[in-house]
Write an enzyme that holds these catalytic residues in place. Structure first.
Site, PDB file in Angstrom:
ATOM      1  N   HIS A   5      15.884  -9.589   2.243  1.00  0.00           N
ATOM      2  CA  HIS A   5      15.176 -10.062   3.455  1.00  0.00           C
ATOM      3  C   HIS A   5      15.186  -9.075   4.680  1.00  0.00           C
ATOM      4  O   HIS A   5      16.070  -8.236   4.724  1.00  0.00           O
ATOM      5  CB  HIS A   5      15.497 -11.502   3.938  1.00  0.00           C
ATOM      6  CG  HIS A   5      16.883 -11.478   4.643  1.00  0.00           C
ATOM      7  ND1 HIS A   5      18.206 -11.869   3.881  1.00  0.00           N
ATOM      8  CD2 HIS A   5      17.417 -11.411   5.926  1.00  0.00           C
ATOM      9  CE1 HIS A   5      18.826 -11.829   4.695  1.00  0.00           C
ATOM     10  NE2 HIS A   5      18.688 -11.510   5.675  1.00  0.00           N
ATOM     11  N   GLU A  54      13.508 -13.684   7.522  1.00  0.00           N
ATOM     12  CA  GLU A  54      14.503 -14.280   7.984  1.00  0.00           C
ATOM     13  C   GLU A  54      14.230 -14.395   9.701  1.00  0.00           C
ATOM     14  O   GLU A  54      14.301 -13.698  10.329  1.00  0.00           O
ATOM     15  CB  GLU A  54      15.975 -13.814   7.954  1.00  0.00           C
ATOM     16  CG  GLU A  54      16.969 -14.838   8.774  1.00  0.00           C
ATOM     17  CD  GLU A  54      18.276 -14.167   8.731  1.00  0.00           C
ATOM     18  OE1 GLU A  54      18.980 -14.309   9.802  1.00  0.00           O
ATOM     19  OE2 GLU A  54      18.849 -13.263   7.817  1.00  0.00           O
ATOM     20  N   HIS A  72       7.040  -2.413  11.352  1.00  0.00           N
ATOM     21  CA  HIS A  72       6.302  -3.502  10.992  1.00  0.00           C
ATOM     22  C   HIS A  72       6.763  -3.992   9.719  1.00  0.00           C
ATOM     23  O   HIS A  72       7.335  -3.373   9.096  1.00  0.00           O
ATOM     24  CB  HIS A  72       4.742  -2.970  10.809  1.00  0.00           C
ATOM     25  CG  HIS A  72       4.672  -1.856   9.881  1.00  0.00           C
ATOM     26  ND1 HIS A  72       4.435  -0.511  10.285  1.00  0.00           N
ATOM     27  CD2 HIS A  72       4.323  -2.008   8.666  1.00  0.00           C
ATOM     28  CE1 HIS A  72       4.463   0.334   9.402  1.00  0.00           C
ATOM     29  NE2 HIS A  72       4.179  -0.590   8.084  1.00  0.00           N
ATOM     30  N   GLU A 120       1.351  -5.403   8.512  1.00  0.00           N
ATOM     31  CA  GLU A 120       0.262  -4.423   8.042  1.00  0.00           C
ATOM     32  C   GLU A 120      -0.150  -4.962   6.806  1.00  0.00           C
ATOM     33  O   GLU A 120       0.689  -5.374   6.104  1.00  0.00           O
ATOM     34  CB  GLU A 120       0.834  -3.124   7.981  1.00  0.00           C
ATOM     35  CG  GLU A 120      -0.167  -2.000   7.296  1.00  0.00           C
ATOM     36  CD  GLU A 120       0.701  -0.697   6.807  1.00  0.00           C
ATOM     37  OE1 GLU A 120      -0.104   0.040   6.896  1.00  0.00           O
ATOM     38  OE2 GLU A 120       1.683  -0.656   6.816  1.00  0.00           O
TER      39      GLU A 120
END
Length: 127
Positions: A5, A54, A72, A120
């Site tokens: 994550h 998260e 991003h 994105e």
């Protein structure tokens, strides 16, 4: 090894969960309060076993600056223009319309979450 994550700090957890689930179509995978640590963690993702995001809310902190080091989050989509239209229809902010990236042919677009983080969209290449 695999990426599990990416963590980002958010100023309003419910607003952020709504954006990632209702605007981007992710699922809320878990949410847990840590009152002794004064924070709450929520994990969102597409539920496909891929990497998750998260969302960390620290009690009493209503706003963060994304900073200049963070770039991003990238999400693969079938059609970047259609993904932008869905985001816009759901009240989200499109910051770069779908089109070929500068100096390349990959079709990309950018949207922004409620805390100013960039997401994105990268359009899948035709097979």
């Amino acid at each position: 090894m695999r990426i599990l994550h990416t963590m980002i700090r958010v100023g309003d957890l419910d607003r952020s969960i709504a954006f990632y689930t209702e605007v981007l179509g992710m699922k809320l995978l878990s949410r847990k309060d840590y009152p002794d640590g004064r924070f709450t963690l929520a994990f969102v993702g597409f539920g496909d076993g891929g990497a998750e995001i998260e969302l960390t809310y620290n009690y009493g902190v209503g706003r963060y600056e994304p900073g200049t080091a963070f770039g991003h989050i990238a999400i693969e989509v079938d059609d970047a223009a259609a993904a932008c239209a869905r985001v816009r229809a759901r009240g989200g902010k499109v910051t770069r319309e779908a089109g070929p990236m500068k100096h390349g042919t990959t079709v990309i677009a950018f949207v922004e979450d409620p805390d100013g983080y960039k997401i994105e969209f990268i359009q899948k290449k035709a097979a």
